[in-house]
Write a protein that holds these residues in place. Sequence first.
Motif, PDB file in Angstrom:
ATOM      1  N   ALA A   2       6.516  38.359  48.935  1.00 40.92           N
ATOM      2  CA  ALA A   2       6.000  39.689  48.590  1.00 40.92           C
ATOM      3  C   ALA A   2       6.931  40.387  47.613  1.00 40.92           C
ATOM      4  O   ALA A   2       6.483  41.005  46.634  1.00 40.92           O
ATOM      5  CB  ALA A   2       5.817  40.526  49.853  1.00 40.92           C
ATOM      6  N   ALA A   3       8.249  40.290  47.859  1.00 45.42           N
ATOM      7  CA  ALA A   3       9.213  40.918  46.959  1.00 45.42           C
ATOM      8  C   ALA A   3       9.191  40.237  45.591  1.00 45.42           C
ATOM      9  O   ALA A   3       9.282  40.913  44.550  1.00 45.42           O
ATOM     10  CB  ALA A   3      10.607  40.861  47.565  1.00 45.42           C
ATOM     11  N   LYS A   4       9.059  38.920  45.571  1.00 39.57           N
ATOM     12  CA  LYS A   4       8.954  38.216  44.295  1.00 39.57           C
ATOM     13  C   LYS A   4       7.693  38.647  43.539  1.00 39.57           C
ATOM     14  O   LYS A   4       7.723  38.817  42.304  1.00 39.57           O
ATOM     15  CB  LYS A   4       8.937  36.699  44.528  1.00 39.57           C
ATOM     16  N   ASP A   5       6.606  38.854  44.277  1.00 35.74           N
ATOM     17  CA  ASP A   5       5.362  39.291  43.637  1.00 35.74           C
ATOM     18  C   ASP A   5       5.515  40.680  43.020  1.00 35.74           C
ATOM     19  O   ASP A   5       4.929  40.968  41.965  1.00 35.74           O
ATOM     20  CB  ASP A   5       4.224  39.307  44.656  1.00 35.74           C
ATOM     21  N   VAL A   6       6.280  41.550  43.680  1.00 35.98           N
ATOM     22  CA  VAL A   6       6.507  42.891  43.133  1.00 35.98           C
ATOM     23  C   VAL A   6       7.300  42.801  41.833  1.00 35.98           C
ATOM     24  O   VAL A   6       7.000  43.501  40.855  1.00 35.98           O
ATOM     25  CB  VAL A   6       7.226  43.800  44.153  1.00 35.98           C
ATOM     26  N   VAL A   7       8.313  41.948  41.800  1.00 33.39           N
ATOM     27  CA  VAL A   7       9.079  41.760  40.562  1.00 33.39           C
ATOM     28  C   VAL A   7       8.158  41.250  39.454  1.00 33.39           C
ATOM     29  O   VAL A   7       8.202  41.744  38.314  1.00 33.39           O
ATOM     30  CB  VAL A   7      10.259  40.787  40.781  1.00 33.39           C
ATOM     31  N   THR A   8       7.303  40.286  39.769  1.00 32.13           N
ATOM     32  CA  THR A   8       6.358  39.754  38.784  1.00 32.13           C
ATOM     33  C   THR A   8       5.416  40.849  38.294  1.00 32.13           C
ATOM     34  O   THR A   8       5.109  40.938  37.094  1.00 32.13           O
ATOM     35  CB  THR A   8       5.546  38.598  39.392  1.00 32.13           C
ATOM     36  N   TYR A   9       4.953  41.683  39.222  1.00 34.69           N
ATOM     37  CA  TYR A   9       4.074  42.802  38.854  1.00 34.69           C
ATOM     38  C   TYR A   9       4.784  43.745  37.882  1.00 34.69           C
ATOM     39  O   TYR A   9       4.213  44.147  36.859  1.00 34.69           O
ATOM     40  CB  TYR A   9       3.660  43.553  40.127  1.00 34.69           C
ATOM     41  N   LEU A  10       6.039  44.078  38.166  1.00 30.88           N
ATOM     42  CA  LEU A  10       6.772  45.020  37.312  1.00 30.88           C
ATOM     43  C   LEU A  10       7.122  44.399  35.956  1.00 30.88           C
ATOM     44  O   LEU A  10       7.067  45.080  34.924  1.00 30.88           O
ATOM     45  CB  LEU A  10       8.031  45.498  38.023  1.00 30.88           C
ATOM     46  N   THR A  11       7.488  43.133  35.937  1.00 33.19           N
ATOM     47  CA  THR A  11       7.756  42.496  34.643  1.00 33.19           C
ATOM     48  C   THR A  11       6.478  42.401  33.813  1.00 33.19           C
ATOM     49  O   THR A  11       6.528  42.455  32.583  1.00 33.19           O
ATOM     50  CB  THR A  11       8.373  41.093  34.815  1.00 33.19           C
ATOM     51  N   GLY A  12       5.347  42.319  34.494  1.00 33.35           N
ATOM     52  CA  GLY A  12       4.058  42.350  33.795  1.00 33.35           C
ATOM     53  C   GLY A  12       3.787  43.697  33.152  1.00 33.35           C
ATOM     54  O   GLY A  12       2.957  43.801  32.234  1.00 33.35           O
ATOM     55  N   LEU A  13       4.472  44.729  33.639  1.00 32.65           N
ATOM     56  CA  LEU A  13       4.388  46.063  33.042  1.00 32.65           C
ATOM     57  C   LEU A  13       5.528  46.286  32.043  1.00 32.65           C
ATOM     58  O   LEU A  13       5.810  47.428  31.662  1.00 32.65           O
ATOM     59  CB  LEU A  13       4.430  47.141  34.141  1.00 32.65           C
ATOM     60  N   ASN A  14       6.188  45.187  31.666  1.00 33.97           N
ATOM     61  CA  ASN A  14       7.265  45.185  30.658  1.00 33.97           C
ATOM     62  C   ASN A  14       8.598  45.748  31.165  1.00 33.97           C
ATOM     63  O   ASN A  14       9.481  46.051  30.360  1.00 33.97           O
ATOM     64  CB  ASN A  14       6.851  45.933  29.384  1.00 33.97           C
ATOM     65  N   HIS A  15       8.774  45.852  32.489  1.00 31.33           N
ATOM     66  CA  HIS A  15      10.062  46.302  33.026  1.00 31.33           C
ATOM     67  C   HIS A  15      10.987  45.098  33.178  1.00 31.33           C
ATOM     68  O   HIS A  15      10.585  44.061  33.709  1.00 31.33           O
ATOM     69  CB  HIS A  15       9.865  46.985  34.385  1.00 31.33           C
ATOM     70  N   GLU A  16      12.210  45.249  32.723  1.00 29.94           N
ATOM     71  CA  GLU A  16      13.208  44.183  32.864  1.00 29.94           C
ATOM     72  C   GLU A  16      14.431  44.644  33.650  1.00 29.94           C
ATOM     73  O   GLU A  16      15.169  43.824  34.177  1.00 29.94           O
ATOM     74  CB  GLU A  16      13.640  43.685  31.481  1.00 29.94           C
ATOM     75  N   ARG A  17      14.653  45.946  33.695  1.00 27.55           N
ATOM     76  CA  ARG A  17      15.790  46.496  34.451  1.00 27.55           C
ATOM     77  C   ARG A  17      15.243  47.122  35.733  1.00 27.55           C
ATOM     78  O   ARG A  17      14.744  48.249  35.735  1.00 27.55           O
ATOM     79  CB  ARG A  17      16.549  47.518  33.593  1.00 27.55           C
ATOM     80  N   ILE A  18      15.316  46.343  36.810  1.00 27.80           N
ATOM     81  CA  ILE A  18      14.654  46.707  38.066  1.00 27.80           C
ATOM     82  C   ILE A  18      15.689  46.841  39.183  1.00 27.80           C
ATOM     83  O   ILE A  18      16.436  45.894  39.457  1.00 27.80           O
ATOM     84  CB  ILE A  18      13.593  45.651  38.455  1.00 27.80           C
ATOM     85  N   ALA A  19      15.733  47.996  39.813  1.00 33.49           N
ATOM     86  CA  ALA A  19      16.671  48.252  40.916  1.00 33.49           C
ATOM     87  C   ALA A  19      15.987  48.012  42.258  1.00 33.49           C
ATOM     88  O   ALA A  19      14.754  47.956  42.343  1.00 33.49           O
ATOM     89  CB  ALA A  19      17.193  49.682  40.834  1.00 33.49           C
ATOM     90  N   TYR A  20      16.803  47.887  43.290  1.00 33.25           N
ATOM     91  CA  TYR A  20      16.293  47.748  44.665  1.00 33.25           C
ATOM     92  C   TYR A  20      17.020  48.751  45.554  1.00 33.25           C
ATOM     93  O   TYR A  20      18.259  48.777  45.581  1.00 33.25           O
ATOM     94  CB  TYR A  20      16.513  46.332  45.195  1.00 33.25           C
ATOM     95  N   VAL A  21      16.259  49.551  46.290  1.00 30.18           N
ATOM     96  CA  VAL A  21      16.842  50.614  47.110  1.00 30.18           C
ATOM     97  C   VAL A  21      16.343  50.506  48.548  1.00 30.18           C
ATOM     98  O   VAL A  21      15.138  50.351  48.791  1.00 30.18           O
ATOM     99  CB  VAL A  21      16.489  52.013  46.548  1.00 30.18           C
ATOM    100  N   GLY A  22      17.273  50.619  49.514  1.00 30.66           N
ATOM    101  CA  GLY A  22      16.909  50.719  50.922  1.00 30.66           C
ATOM    102  C   GLY A  22      17.091  49.428  51.689  1.00 30.66           C
ATOM    103  O   GLY A  22      17.432  48.383  51.143  1.00 30.66           O
ATOM    104  N   GLY A  23      16.830  49.516  52.983  1.00 32.12           N
ATOM    105  CA  GLY A  23      16.921  48.355  53.846  1.00 32.12           C
ATOM    106  C   GLY A  23      18.309  48.160  54.423  1.00 32.12           C
ATOM    107  O   GLY A  23      19.288  48.136  53.685  1.00 32.12           O
ATOM    108  N   ASP A  24      18.388  48.041  55.757  1.00 37.18           N
ATOM    109  CA  ASP A  24      19.683  47.768  56.380  1.00 37.18           C
ATOM    110  C   ASP A  24      19.997  46.281  56.269  1.00 37.18           C
ATOM    111  O   ASP A  24      19.226  45.503  55.715  1.00 37.18           O
ATOM    112  CB  ASP A  24      19.699  48.229  57.847  1.00 37.18           C
ATOM    113  N   GLN A  25      21.147  45.883  56.774  1.00 34.25           N
ATOM    114  CA  GLN A  25      21.562  44.487  56.677  1.00 34.25           C
ATOM    115  C   GLN A  25      21.433  43.750  58.012  1.00 34.25           C
ATOM    116  O   GLN A  25      22.022  42.688  58.199  1.00 34.25           O
ATOM    117  CB  GLN A  25      22.999  44.422  56.167  1.00 34.25           C
ATOM    118  N   GLU A  26      20.641  44.335  58.929  1.00 34.51           N
ATOM    119  CA  GLU A  26      20.482  43.747  60.258  1.00 34.51           C
ATOM    120  C   GLU A  26      19.102  43.147  60.466  1.00 34.51           C
ATOM    121  O   GLU A  26      18.963  42.050  61.017  1.00 34.51           O
ATOM    122  CB  GLU A  26      20.754  44.815  61.327  1.00 34.51           C
TER     123      GLU A  26
END
Length: 335
Positions: free
Chosen positions: A170-194
């Motif tokens: 799902a996360a890979k699909d989101v990256v593909t979706y955003l690169t399809g909108l011409n975004h190349e600089r993509i950040a990731y925010v949130g989520g604990d490490q547990e």
Amino acid sequence: MAVTIKDVAKRAKVATSTVSRVIQDSPKISEATKARVRKEMKALGYEPNYSAQSLANRVTQSIGIIMPESDVAIFQNPFFPESLRGISEWVNEHNYTLSIVTGKTSDELLSRVKLMTRTGRVDGYIVLYSKQKDSIVEYLHKEKIPYTVIGKPQQFISETTHVDNDNYQAAKDVVTYLTGLNHERIAYVGGDQEHIVNLERLRGYQDALREAGLPLPKEYVVREPFNLEDMRTLLQASPPPTAMIVSDDLVAMAVQKMLAQLGVSMPEQLSMVSFNNLMLAELMNPPLTSVDIDIFSLGYQAAKSLIEKIKDPKELTKHIIVPHRIVERKSSQTL
């Protein structure tokens, strides 16, 4: 005079033991026979005594729902009511009841699970989360207590029935979706490490960027807990991100508020995509593009798998993947 199980059996032309198995929704009885017996039960106005059935068969017709350890915040997360709605749909159809197990700490939660098990209040459990080194899953497995997990367990994975999304994909699909909108600089925010869901989504994001040959500076990843200054630092990175993936919709709502405080407009200056597709995603301004993980089905399938295991302990272990889809709204646009 009260209608008895013998009256139903006589009218349906079956044995009383067959009526009893129909009441228990036994898989050994055909659907046609179940339908015929239930029709006669309804015609006679017969109401099964589930308490007596439980005593006779040493079952409770109740399952325990184990929430993540928390004090207040967990009850404010719409994921859990929606998954409980899916669970309730199946258990109500099969005449089971639910008992919720909560605790402020993992030790308190484990203590309550042990008490509920020791006093024979439930026939099995649904664990509404997955995390690393979970003492509760370890206890359930060791004591051979029927259970299913919503999420991807890290212990006894080949022996544990679980229901999950492919959060990595799902996360890979989101990256593909955003690169399809011409975004190349993509950040990731949130989520604990547990919790495993957060680790899987982060891993999918990182691998997708690497495979696409896109930059992945360490300052593009902001984990929880974070504050306004952390968000400011992210946006001041050189070069700054043009898009942001957020771990879930609740976190996205907090991030959106911070962005407004920093004078950043969505999607003109920053596109955003999140996960879970909660109702609040539609209510945000702008409405949030989000990955629909079908929370209802996660709960429904977990309940179905558990009750099948309770009724037939020889039931094979299942690993069920619920499909996801990206629901596009106005928080994301072409760069």
